[in-house]
Enzyme design. Sequence first.
Site, PDB file in Angstrom:
ATOM      1  N   SER A   1       0.300  -1.458   1.678  1.00 47.81           N
ATOM      2  CA  SER A   1       0.810  -0.651   2.791  1.00 47.81           C
ATOM      3  C   SER A   1       2.277  -0.321   2.600  1.00 47.81           C
ATOM      4  O   SER A   1       3.022  -1.062   1.963  1.00 47.81           O
ATOM      5  CB  SER A   1       0.651  -1.402   4.111  1.00 47.81           C
ATOM      6  OG  SER A   1       1.209  -0.619   5.149  1.00 47.81           O
ATOM      7  N   LYS A   4      -6.105  -5.668   5.635  1.00 47.08           N
ATOM      8  CA  LYS A   4      -5.469  -4.335   5.599  1.00 47.08           C
ATOM      9  C   LYS A   4      -6.114  -3.416   6.649  1.00 47.08           C
ATOM     10  O   LYS A   4      -5.419  -2.628   7.307  1.00 47.08           O
ATOM     11  CB  LYS A   4      -5.610  -3.716   4.197  1.00 47.08           C
ATOM     12  CG  LYS A   4      -5.104  -2.272   4.097  1.00 47.08           C
ATOM     13  CD  LYS A   4      -3.636  -2.156   4.477  1.00 47.08           C
ATOM     14  CE  LYS A   4      -2.932  -0.860   4.215  1.00 47.08           C
ATOM     15  NZ  LYS A   4      -3.477   0.402   4.510  1.00 47.08           N
ATOM     16  N   HIS A  21      -4.663  -4.348   9.868  1.00 42.49           N
ATOM     17  CA  HIS A  21      -3.291  -3.794   9.872  1.00 42.49           C
ATOM     18  C   HIS A  21      -3.320  -2.331  10.311  1.00 42.49           C
ATOM     19  O   HIS A  21      -2.545  -1.890  11.157  1.00 42.49           O
ATOM     20  CB  HIS A  21      -2.672  -3.923   8.471  1.00 42.49           C
ATOM     21  CG  HIS A  21      -1.475  -3.049   8.239  1.00 42.49           C
ATOM     22  ND1 HIS A  21      -1.583  -1.693   8.008  1.00 42.49           N
ATOM     23  CD2 HIS A  21      -0.151  -3.315   8.251  1.00 42.49           C
ATOM     24  CE1 HIS A  21      -0.371  -1.174   7.876  1.00 42.49           C
ATOM     25  NE2 HIS A  21       0.508  -2.131   8.015  1.00 42.49           N
ATOM     26  N   ASN A  22      -4.235  -1.571   9.740  1.00 43.79           N
ATOM     27  CA  ASN A  22      -4.302  -0.146  10.076  1.00 43.79           C
ATOM     28  C   ASN A  22      -4.731   0.072  11.524  1.00 43.79           C
ATOM     29  O   ASN A  22      -4.219   0.964  12.197  1.00 43.79           O
ATOM     30  CB  ASN A  22      -5.265   0.582   9.128  1.00 43.79           C
ATOM     31  CG  ASN A  22      -4.611   0.903   7.798  1.00 43.79           C
ATOM     32  OD1 ASN A  22      -3.701   0.203   7.363  1.00 43.79           O
ATOM     33  ND2 ASN A  22      -5.055   1.946   7.141  1.00 43.79           N
TER      34      ASN A  22
HETATM   35  C1  6PG Z   1      -0.311   2.208   5.217  1.00 47.04           C
HETATM   36  C2  6PG Z   1      -1.120   3.184   6.045  1.00 47.04           C
HETATM   37  C3  6PG Z   1      -2.041   4.028   5.236  1.00 47.04           C
HETATM   38  C4  6PG Z   1      -2.954   4.961   6.031  1.00 47.04           C
HETATM   39  C5  6PG Z   1      -2.243   6.008   6.792  1.00 47.04           C
HETATM   40  C6  6PG Z   1      -3.113   7.112   7.353  1.00 47.04           C
HETATM   41  O1  6PG Z   1      -0.482   1.028   5.499  1.00 47.04           O
HETATM   42  O2  6PG Z   1       0.474   2.603   4.344  1.00 47.04           O
HETATM   43  O3  6PG Z   1      -1.908   2.453   6.930  1.00 47.04           O
HETATM   44  O4  6PG Z   1      -2.833   3.139   4.493  1.00 47.04           O
HETATM   45  O5  6PG Z   1      -3.806   5.593   5.156  1.00 47.04           O
HETATM   46  O6  6PG Z   1      -1.514   5.433   7.809  1.00 47.04           O
HETATM   47  O7  6PG Z   1      -4.052   6.675   8.261  1.00 47.04           O
HETATM   48  P1  6PG Z   1      -4.824   7.726   9.214  1.00 47.04           P
HETATM   49  O8  6PG Z   1      -4.955   9.000   8.456  1.00 47.04           O
HETATM   50  O9  6PG Z   1      -6.147   7.115   9.504  1.00 47.04           O
HETATM   51  O10 6PG Z   1      -3.950   7.885  10.416  1.00 47.04           O
END
Ligand code: 6PG
Length: 491
Positions: free
Chosen positions: A131, A185, A188-189
């Site tokens: 991330s 992860k 986390h998202n």
């Molecule tokens: C990260 C982010 C990343 C994620 C984007 C887009 O940890 O760097 O979580 O992995 O892909 O934030 O997510 P969405 O397109 O679902 O908003």
Amino acid sequence: MSAPTGDIGLIGLAVMGQNLILNMNDKGFTVVAYNRTTSKVDDFLANEAKGTNVQGAHSIQELCAKLKRPRKIILLVKAGPAVDSFIQQLEPYLEKGDIIIDGGNSHYPDSIRRTQELEAKGLLFVGSGVSGGEEGARHGPSLMPGGSTAAWPAIKQIFQKTAAQVNGEPCCDWVGETGSGHYVKMVHNGIEYGDMQLIAEAYDILKRGLGIHESEIADIFTTWNKGVLDSFLIEITANILKFNDDDGVPLVTKILDKAGQKGTGKWTAIAALDAGTAVTLIGEAVFARCLSAIKDERVRASKVINGPQKEPFRGDKQQFIDDLEQALYASKIISYTQGFMLMRETAKELSWNLNYAGIARMWRGGCIIKSVFLGDITSAYEKKEDLESLLFDDFFNKAVHKAQPGWRRVIAQAVLWGIPTPAFSTALAFFDGYRSEVVPANLLQAQRDYFGAHTFRVVSGKENPRLPQGQDIHINWTGRGGNVSASSYSA
Ligand code: 6PG
């Protein structure tokens, strides 16, 4: 042929891959780069990687030949079939003990499967959350590796040096077995979705409720970023709100209000439903994006459905802004409480041995949800490894009590204004449910038994010959139905 000198290989030279390679190179590791379209390898070596120790490979065979044993290869390719395809292509050139690492946003069941399949062939697999976007990859991401435990000693140094550092500690540690790295992860998202939605609701209240201009809202966020809300997402929000188009109008006001999503928030919400854990805030954050996406329908509805008459705010504006800060903080505490409850539940189910202080430590820096707040969560789990929930921790218990009055005032006012606050409101509803010794599920049980003979249990102290303790009881509520109860099962 000379002895291989590559410490690690990386497949996939899109923006994340290139930046991660340069980061690992800076940390003193020799990286071998490969891409399916091999001209990209040459371009990368001639431009971004010029003057570095990065080596190129023009075939999978060459990539594997250039790596020291045990070979370590990171895949940074699109999640899904591409990962399986590269694993298949790599297998003929790998030997026992070699390690394949998937650094994409893969769904954790795939990582569970891949760990099992590769271990059965004598290879090791790591599914690692990465991330921090482009910037994190280049200067220090948060890395969340899990999978074949035997792989960790071989990759530990590279991973921990490449990751972001906070107070001299790396934002990377071994998460646990099989798919746990990608699971963490995913959560986390999900939390990222929740944090973003809370910030968006605060913006809406400040703008539509209090009528404050973007430039001043930016100042409010800048102030908040110096307190308990200090975080990357609050910081970038202030920057976004300050960013004007060429005509001096805040660019954000020109952006169509339809949110996209790639699915990791949805996966978290589905995982929560599957685990039977009330992760309501992430769920609402996903649904808020879904509601935003039906723009045309909302436009039509706005013409025929009226909300309350907008009354000007007559209270103390600064007090309300302070309340809003507390509402955001308390809701965030609930969201993380829910996220950690989910991880604990899944760990129990899948026999993962998760280290919650370690997870919070990994999220303190490098990633999108990085914040001071995560330092406090780290401390809470360091104090008590098996903490039932964050709300039982002294620090968070006090924080949420202090925030409570303002949190309620903000939601009440938003309801009167007709401004939607799905994330703030669900957080408060969870809080009120969680702290309730008694909830009205007694009535639900009665209804289930009334219409479907689904049975219920009796409260201790209320038993009698007709209502025995500790048994599933069915009552003939109407005098018409039979006395046979339905078989029981839990979804
Ligand atoms: C990260 C982010 C990343 C994620 C984007 C887009 O940890 O760097 O979580 O992995 O892909 O934030 O997510 P969405 O397109 O679902 O908003």
